[in-house]
Design a protein around this motif. Structure first.
Motif, short mmCIF file in Angstrom:
data_model
loop_
_atom_site.label_atom_id
_atom_site.label_comp_id
_atom_site.label_asym_id
_atom_site.label_seq_id
_atom_site.Cartn_x
_atom_site.Cartn_y
_atom_site.Cartn_z
N LEU B 344 0.84 -1.20 0.00
CA LEU B 344 0.00 0.00 0.00
C LEU B 344 0.88 1.26 0.00
O LEU B 344 0.63 2.20 -0.74
N ASN B 345 1.91 1.20 0.82
CA ASN B 345 2.82 2.35 0.91
C ASN B 345 3.50 2.62 -0.43
O ASN B 345 3.72 3.77 -0.81
N LYS B 346 3.82 1.54 -1.16
CA LYS B 346 4.44 1.72 -2.48
C LYS B 346 3.48 2.41 -3.44
O LYS B 346 3.93 3.14 -4.34
N LEU B 347 2.20 2.18 -3.26
CA LEU B 347 1.22 2.81 -4.16
C LEU B 347 1.07 4.31 -3.91
O LEU B 347 0.46 5.02 -4.69
N THR B 348 1.63 4.78 -2.79
CA THR B 348 1.61 6.23 -2.55
C THR B 348 2.71 6.91 -3.37
O THR B 348 2.72 8.12 -3.53
N TYR B 349 3.67 6.10 -3.82
CA TYR B 349 4.84 6.62 -4.55
C TYR B 349 5.61 7.63 -3.71
O TYR B 349 6.18 8.58 -4.21
N ASN B 350 5.55 7.38 -2.40
CA ASN B 350 6.33 8.22 -1.50
C ASN B 350 7.72 7.63 -1.39
O ASN B 350 7.98 6.76 -0.56
N ILE B 351 8.59 8.07 -2.25
CA ILE B 351 9.93 7.50 -2.33
C ILE B 351 10.76 7.98 -1.15
O ILE B 351 10.71 9.14 -0.77
N ASP B 352 11.50 7.05 -0.58
CA ASP B 352 12.35 7.35 0.55
C ASP B 352 13.35 8.46 0.20
O ASP B 352 13.81 8.54 -0.94
N TYR B 353 13.68 9.30 1.17
CA TYR B 353 14.55 10.45 0.92
C TYR B 353 15.84 10.06 0.20
O TYR B 353 16.28 10.70 -0.75
N LYS B 354 16.46 8.95 0.68
CA LYS B 354 17.77 8.59 0.11
C LYS B 354 17.70 8.20 -1.36
O LYS B 354 18.72 8.16 -2.04
N PHE B 355 16.49 7.89 -1.84
CA PHE B 355 16.36 7.52 -3.25
C PHE B 355 15.96 8.72 -4.14
O PHE B 355 15.66 8.54 -5.31
N LYS B 356 15.89 9.88 -3.58
CA LYS B 356 15.59 11.05 -4.41
C LYS B 356 16.58 12.18 -4.14
O LYS B 356 16.35 13.32 -4.50
N VAL B 357 17.69 11.81 -3.52
CA VAL B 357 18.66 12.82 -3.11
C VAL B 357 19.29 13.53 -4.32
O VAL B 357 19.58 14.73 -4.26
N ALA B 358 19.47 12.82 -5.43
CA ALA B 358 20.07 13.46 -6.61
C ALA B 358 19.10 14.49 -7.19
O ALA B 358 19.51 15.55 -7.65
N ARG B 359 17.81 14.16 -7.16
CA ARG B 359 16.83 15.11 -7.71
C ARG B 359 16.72 16.36 -6.84
O ARG B 359 16.54 17.47 -7.33
N ILE B 360 16.84 16.16 -5.53
CA ILE B 360 16.85 17.33 -4.64
C ILE B 360 18.10 18.16 -4.92
O ILE B 360 18.05 19.39 -5.00
N GLY B 361 19.21 17.45 -5.11
CA GLY B 361 20.47 18.14 -5.44
C GLY B 361 20.39 18.87 -6.76
O GLY B 361 21.00 19.94 -6.92
N MET B 362 19.62 18.32 -7.70
CA MET B 362 19.51 18.96 -9.01
C MET B 362 18.80 20.31 -8.92
O MET B 362 19.03 21.20 -9.73
#
Lengths: 209, 393
Positions: B344-362
């Protein structure tokens, strides 16, 4: 003798590796490489590491003895080296160990900070030195701005074909010059290797001979 | 001294302050900037993805860098490891630098936290630090177990389940080297011509120009360039590998025709351009799983015993059924079971912080790039105005 034996070793070793690269014979592929060379290569590696550690310690201790410029920092080297080594030997290298704590909380942030400083120097250098003083400099300036803009999401928002233009700059004019340099370096490498194999180039032995 | 003269002689510390602010503010206030994926990144993604679920294929990751280049290379590494874990791909790692060994441990341990079923020696294998790059690069072409002998934990390689079906580069047919230098050419010069192994690189942005010739000539099958490459790969993993279809039960390992069901969905350029993709790549927190009535019915049909709990959590929003996972109490989570909760949590597409760190950096990189361009333009305007004045005088 001091130079002849290393010279023979290099020539014979070099020729064997040339043959290994081009011949599929079992004697070279299996007997020489897998059974002889691999175990010796692994056995020699720790000695090379030891040599590095000894050399580093000698350099820093001599710096302290001579009171060379910034000699005080050499104490940090010894402190860091001893503490990190002990942490690894005693506590292991797995998650939760002291070594990993040092890595995550000290080495990682400090090293990353040093690398990140590059952005500040680049910005400053770009502001101070990047001027359209000539036609060539202007071309370089425009190309740099296009490539920089295309690298970031905001650039794509400004003009959606920017990545295509940037890719063309990287693939065509950039690579044309890059390849010229690479071919030159490659030919130079081949020539130097041949000179070493034939015993003409001997500067690696540390003298003029 | 007029304004432009002052600007020409601006103290560099002012520039440092402006750049610092341009980086810090977007990091503190993240926004959803979309990174357009480039062909070298897509090619690498597709190559790795083609190994999904196969016993006779594996990816080797070579960590040839130390901690200094981690801001750019580490997000790539964890994005690829995550991709492999999501898609059931065997992944190996090694380093030729002593300082690379803790980075491998750190990367695997960080990603593994989200994948409790993944096991060392079964799904992934860490060779650790290995000296003599040349010996190993060539030796593995003949027999990996002979050349490497033991993994980082000292276990004999032949005895590990992951080695089933893996002998040499014929099976471990992709090497991805992460490097802040041109060291990746080891694989291009020696392993590729002799054994035909596919090679890809993850490099820092400043090194990318050196590797473009190999990319264009096809010696590299793909390349991740700096933080941008990492952000693109993160996006692809979110959109394809980590994507979950509410209708598919991923616990069932085989479909009706006996094929293995691998989570995620196949790569498709049209999916990237689809409006609905945007919600999958959001870097801000998402806590709501949205369903159409048909999707919701299909989802709860997979968990008949938990239907009552799911029903109690649903809310109607326009024509969508919504479940907000942040409202699930610990008791409800216990009743639901960990697997159902994770799905269910995966269906929220709430990706863990460590897996979106490059996009935040971008986001920060984006503003910094614009800032540097503004500086260049300001510098040039000042230069030309001053020059014009000098000519006038």
């Amino acid at each position: 003798m001091k130079k002849t034996i290393p010279l023979i070793m290099v020539i014979v070793g070099g020729i064997i590796f040339v043959l290994y690269a081009f011949s599929p014979h079992k004697l070279l592929q299996d007997d020489f490489y897998n059974k002889f060379y691999l175990p010796w290569a692994y056995a020699s590696a720790p000695w090379a590491a030891l040599l590095g550690v000894i050399s580093l310690c000698m350099m820093h201790s001599s710096k302290i003895k001579r009171r060379a410029p910034k000699w005080q920092y050499s104490y940090f080297f010894f402190g860091g080296f001893i503490i990190t080594s002990l942490a690894g030997f005693i506590g292991g290298t797995q998650k939760g160990s002291m070594l990993m704590w040092i890595f995550e909380n000290m080495q990682m942030p400090m090293s990353s900070t040093m690398f990140s400083l590059l952005a500040f120097y680049m910005a400053s250098a770009a502001y101070k030195a990047f001027r359209a003083r000539s036609a060539e400099a202007t071309v370089l300036l425009i190309a740099a701005i296009v490539v920089m803009l295309a690298q970031v999401p905001l650039g794509v928002k400004i003009y959606k074909n920017l990545p295509i233009i940037s890719q063309w700059i990287l693939d065509v004019p950039n690579l044309a010059s890059k390849r010229g340099i690479a071919i030159g370096v490659g030919l130079g490498g081949v020539a130097t290797s041949l000179k070493i194999l034939l015993g003409i180039e001997r500067s690696y032995l540390g003298g003029t001979d | 001294m007029n304004f432009f003269e002052r600007m020409q002689n601006l103290d560099r510390r002012w520039i440092y302050i402006v750049v610092a602010l341009a980086i810090i503010i977007p990091l503190m206030i993240p926004y959803n900037s979309d990174n357009v994926t480039s062909p070298p990144t897509e090619n690498l993604y597709q190559m790795i993805d083609s190994f999904a679920g196969r016993e006779d294929r594996a990816v080797l990751l070579s960590f040839l860098h130390d901690a200094s280049t981690m801001p750019e290379l580490y997000p790539m590494e964890i994005a690829i490891i995550r991709h492999c874990f999501e898609r059931n791909i065997k992944v190996f790692a090694l380093t030729f630098l002593t300082s690379g060994a803790p980075i491998i441990d750190y990367a695997f341990n960080s990603v593994k936290e989200e994948y409790p079923d993944v096991k060392s020696g079964v799904d992934y294998c860490n060779f650790g630090f290995k000296p003599q790059p040349m010996a190993l690069v060539l030796g593995m072409g003949d027999n990996i177990a002979n050349a490497v002998n033991t993994d980082a934990e000292g276990r004999k390689l032949e005895s590990l389940p992951i080695m089933k079906g893996i002998t040499n580069y014929n099976e471990m047919n992709l090497v991805v080297e992460f490097s802040g230098s041109t060291a990746g050419t080891y694989w291009i010069y020696y392993a590729r011509p002799k054994f035909g192994v596919n090679v890809a690189l993850g490099v820092t942005a400043v090194m990318a120009a050196d590797e473009y010739p190999y990319l264009q000539s096809g010696q590299l099958i793909g390349m991740l360039t700096g933080l941008k490459g990492a952000a693109e790969y993160e996006k692809l993993v979110d959109v394809f590998a980590a994507y979950r279809d509410p209708k598919v039960d991923y616990r069932v390992k085989m479909d009706a025709e006996g094929n293995k069901i691998i989570p995620g969905r196949p790569f498709g350029k049209e999916v990237l351009n689809d409006e609905s993709t945007k919600k999958l790549i959001n870097i801000t927190t998402q806590t709501k799983a949205e369903f159409t009535p048909a999707d919701y019915a299909a989802f709860v049909a997979k968990y008949p015993e938990q239907k009552a709990i799911f029903d109690s959590l649903t809310e109607q929003e326009k024509d969508k059924i919504v479940i907000d996972v942040s409202k699930i109490t610990p008791e409800q989570r216990n009743q639901m079971g960990e697997y159902a909760y994770r799905e269910l949590n995966k269906l929220t597409y709430n990706i863990d912080y460590k897996f979106k760190v490059a996009r935040i950096g971008m986001n920060a990189q984006s503003v910094a790039h614009i800032m540097i361009i503004v500086f260049i333009l300001l510098g040039n305007i000042g230069y030309f105005i001053q020059r014009a004045k000098t000519v006038e005088k």
